[in-house]
Enzyme design. Structure first.
Site, short mmCIF file in Angstrom:
data_model
loop_
_atom_site.label_atom_id
_atom_site.label_comp_id
_atom_site.label_asym_id
_atom_site.label_seq_id
_atom_site.Cartn_x
_atom_site.Cartn_y
_atom_site.Cartn_z
N MET A 23 0.82 -1.20 0.00
CA MET A 23 0.00 0.00 0.00
C MET A 23 0.86 1.26 0.00
O MET A 23 0.58 2.21 -0.73
CB MET A 23 -0.95 0.00 1.19
CG MET A 23 -2.02 -1.08 1.14
SD MET A 23 -3.05 -1.00 -0.35
CE MET A 23 -3.98 0.50 -0.04
N ASP A 42 10.93 3.55 5.02
CA ASP A 42 10.84 2.22 5.63
C ASP A 42 12.15 1.96 6.35
O ASP A 42 13.22 2.40 5.90
CB ASP A 42 10.61 1.13 4.57
CG ASP A 42 9.99 -0.13 5.19
OD1 ASP A 42 8.78 -0.36 4.97
OD2 ASP A 42 10.71 -0.86 5.90
N VAL A 100 1.67 1.16 7.66
CA VAL A 100 2.32 -0.05 8.15
C VAL A 100 1.27 -1.14 8.32
O VAL A 100 0.09 -0.96 8.01
CB VAL A 100 3.08 0.22 9.47
CG1 VAL A 100 4.11 1.33 9.28
CG2 VAL A 100 2.14 0.57 10.61
N GLU A 102 -1.51 -3.83 9.49
CA GLU A 102 -2.81 -3.59 10.12
C GLU A 102 -2.84 -4.20 11.52
O GLU A 102 -3.53 -5.20 11.78
CB GLU A 102 -3.92 -4.17 9.23
CG GLU A 102 -5.32 -3.76 9.63
CD GLU A 102 -5.75 -2.40 9.11
OE1 GLU A 102 -6.95 -2.18 8.95
OE2 GLU A 102 -4.88 -1.54 8.88
N LYS A 107 1.12 0.00 14.96
CA LYS A 107 0.83 1.38 14.59
C LYS A 107 1.11 2.33 15.76
O LYS A 107 1.69 3.41 15.57
CB LYS A 107 -0.63 1.50 14.14
CG LYS A 107 -0.92 0.85 12.78
CD LYS A 107 -2.39 1.02 12.40
CE LYS A 107 -2.73 0.32 11.09
NZ LYS A 107 -2.14 0.98 9.92
N SER A 129 -8.19 -0.19 6.96
CA SER A 129 -9.47 -0.59 6.38
C SER A 129 -10.45 -1.08 7.42
O SER A 129 -11.64 -1.24 7.12
CB SER A 129 -9.25 -1.70 5.34
OG SER A 129 -8.62 -2.82 5.94
N HIS A 150 -8.40 5.88 4.11
CA HIS A 150 -8.53 4.50 3.68
C HIS A 150 -8.43 4.41 2.16
O HIS A 150 -9.35 4.74 1.43
CB HIS A 150 -9.87 3.93 4.15
CG HIS A 150 -10.11 2.52 3.72
ND1 HIS A 150 -11.37 2.01 3.53
CD2 HIS A 150 -9.25 1.51 3.41
CE1 HIS A 150 -11.28 0.75 3.14
NE2 HIS A 150 -10.00 0.44 3.06
N ASN A 201 -16.30 -0.74 2.82
CA ASN A 201 -16.10 -2.11 3.29
C ASN A 201 -17.35 -2.68 3.95
O ASN A 201 -17.55 -3.90 3.95
CB ASN A 201 -14.91 -2.18 4.25
CG ASN A 201 -13.60 -2.40 3.50
OD1 ASN A 201 -13.60 -2.57 2.28
ND2 ASN A 201 -12.50 -2.37 4.21
#
Length: 335
Positions: A23, A42, A100, A102, A107, A129, A150, A201
């Site tokens: 992502m 990163d 990063v 989920e 996080k 998400s 999102h 979603n």
């Protein structure tokens, strides 16, 4: 790897993307193709190297299709700066997009480091998400500067991004995130309540629950269920959506259909057994060569490229249905 590839190691006033996974790197592509320089961070040099390779390839595909209105591909690629030093990435960034894994704890640890080095006025957005924006914000010193952003996979093609308020989010970070998205040619949808699954979603999950129930009941094959979706309401969705389609059909007709069907539609509150069984068997889809379908003989690189080409075709349909976009202003946080 600080300063690796395009750009130097000096902090510049540009948005930062934290996490160079699938992502994160696709968001970087979306930004670069949309004309906005970004920094991609990163901690893993190998992940950054892989990201740079994929960004180069993806940018070439998009420019070949005319998605990026440029003749010099290197001009687009050079809008992405790759760094492995978090302080360099976020020090002057007006908008920081965390992408990063989920996981709440992961996080939260990243947020603690970001807040240590970022400007107090910076907007921090999470690409999630399913996780609660309000719960994620609980680990922040400044939850009012935090919002959800999102993106949908593949993020460099799918046009809509949901921007989500948390309980403590003020209007300014939502405005900053929305301005950034509009500046790079995305179509932001503001979600004013922090509800599980946000908008898309929730609707997608309701549809998926019924599709899996039909498969488990043996009503039709997976191929025919997917074809029914693609060739009927799925075919119309880019042009009409759900609620607008109701107006076109007639709300009286829509009301009658719902009255007849709602009692029959699946109501399970746990994943259907046909899905659970596949997961238990290790049949997880493309990444394990088998899921609902058998991918073991497929050329996956070609399969993904063909998928993206079809999505790019649909992007043209979506944009045509939306009408000509207004010329976005240059991204200027806080303006």
């Amino acid at each position: 790897m600080e300063g690796h590839s395009s750009g130097d190691s000096e902090a510049v006033s540009r948005p930062a993307i934290i996490g160079a996974g699938t992502m994160g790197r696709n968001i970087a592509v979306a930004s670069a193709v949309g004309g906005q320089p970004v920094t991609l961070f990163d901690i893993d040099d190998e992940a950054l190297s892989d990201a740079e390779s994929e960004v180069r390839s993806t940018v070439r595909t998009l420019t070949d299709r005319g998605v990026a209105d440029v003749t010099d591909v290197s001009e687009v690629r050079e809008r992405v700066t790759y760094v492995s030093n978090l302080e360099t990435a976020v020090a002057d960034a007006p908008l920081i997009i965390e992408a990063v894994t989920e996981d709440r704890e992961t996080k939260a640890a990243v947020y603690e480091r970001i807040e240590r080095h970022a400007s107090p006025s910076a907007t921090l957005a999470t690409n999630t998400s399913s996780l609660s924006i309000t719960e994620l914000a609980a680990s922040l010193t400044h939850p009012e500067r935090f919002c959800g952003m999102h993106w949908f996979h593949p993020a460099h093609i799918v046009p809509v991004v949901e921007v989500v308020y948390g309980e403590h989010t003020t209007d300014e970070p939502v405005a900053v995130a929305t301005a950034f998205l509009e500046a790079i040619g995305k179509d932001p949808v503001v979600v004013e309540e922090d509800i599980p699954g946000f908008i898309a979603n929730r609707i997608q999950s309701a549809m998926a629950r019924e599709a899996w129930a039909l498969l488990g009941a043996g009503v039709a094959s997976a191929e025919d269920i997917d074809r029914a979706v693609k060739g009927t309401f799925g075919f119309r969705l880019p042009t009409l959506g759900v609620l607008e389609k109701g107006d076109h059909s007639g709300l009286d007709v829509h009301h009658t259909v719902l009255s007849e069907l709602l009692e029959e539609i699946d109501r399970q509150t746990t994943p259907p057994s046909v899905l659970s069984d596949l997961v238990a068997e290790g049949r997880l889809g493309v990444k394990t060569d088998r899921g609902v379908y058998d991918w073991s003989e497929a050329d996956l690189e070609r399969t993904m490229a063909e998928r993206d080409q079809r999505l790019l075709d649909q992007l043209e349909v979506y944009r045509a249905a939306r009408g000509p976009p207004e010329s976005p202003d240059e991204f200027e946080p806080g303006s």
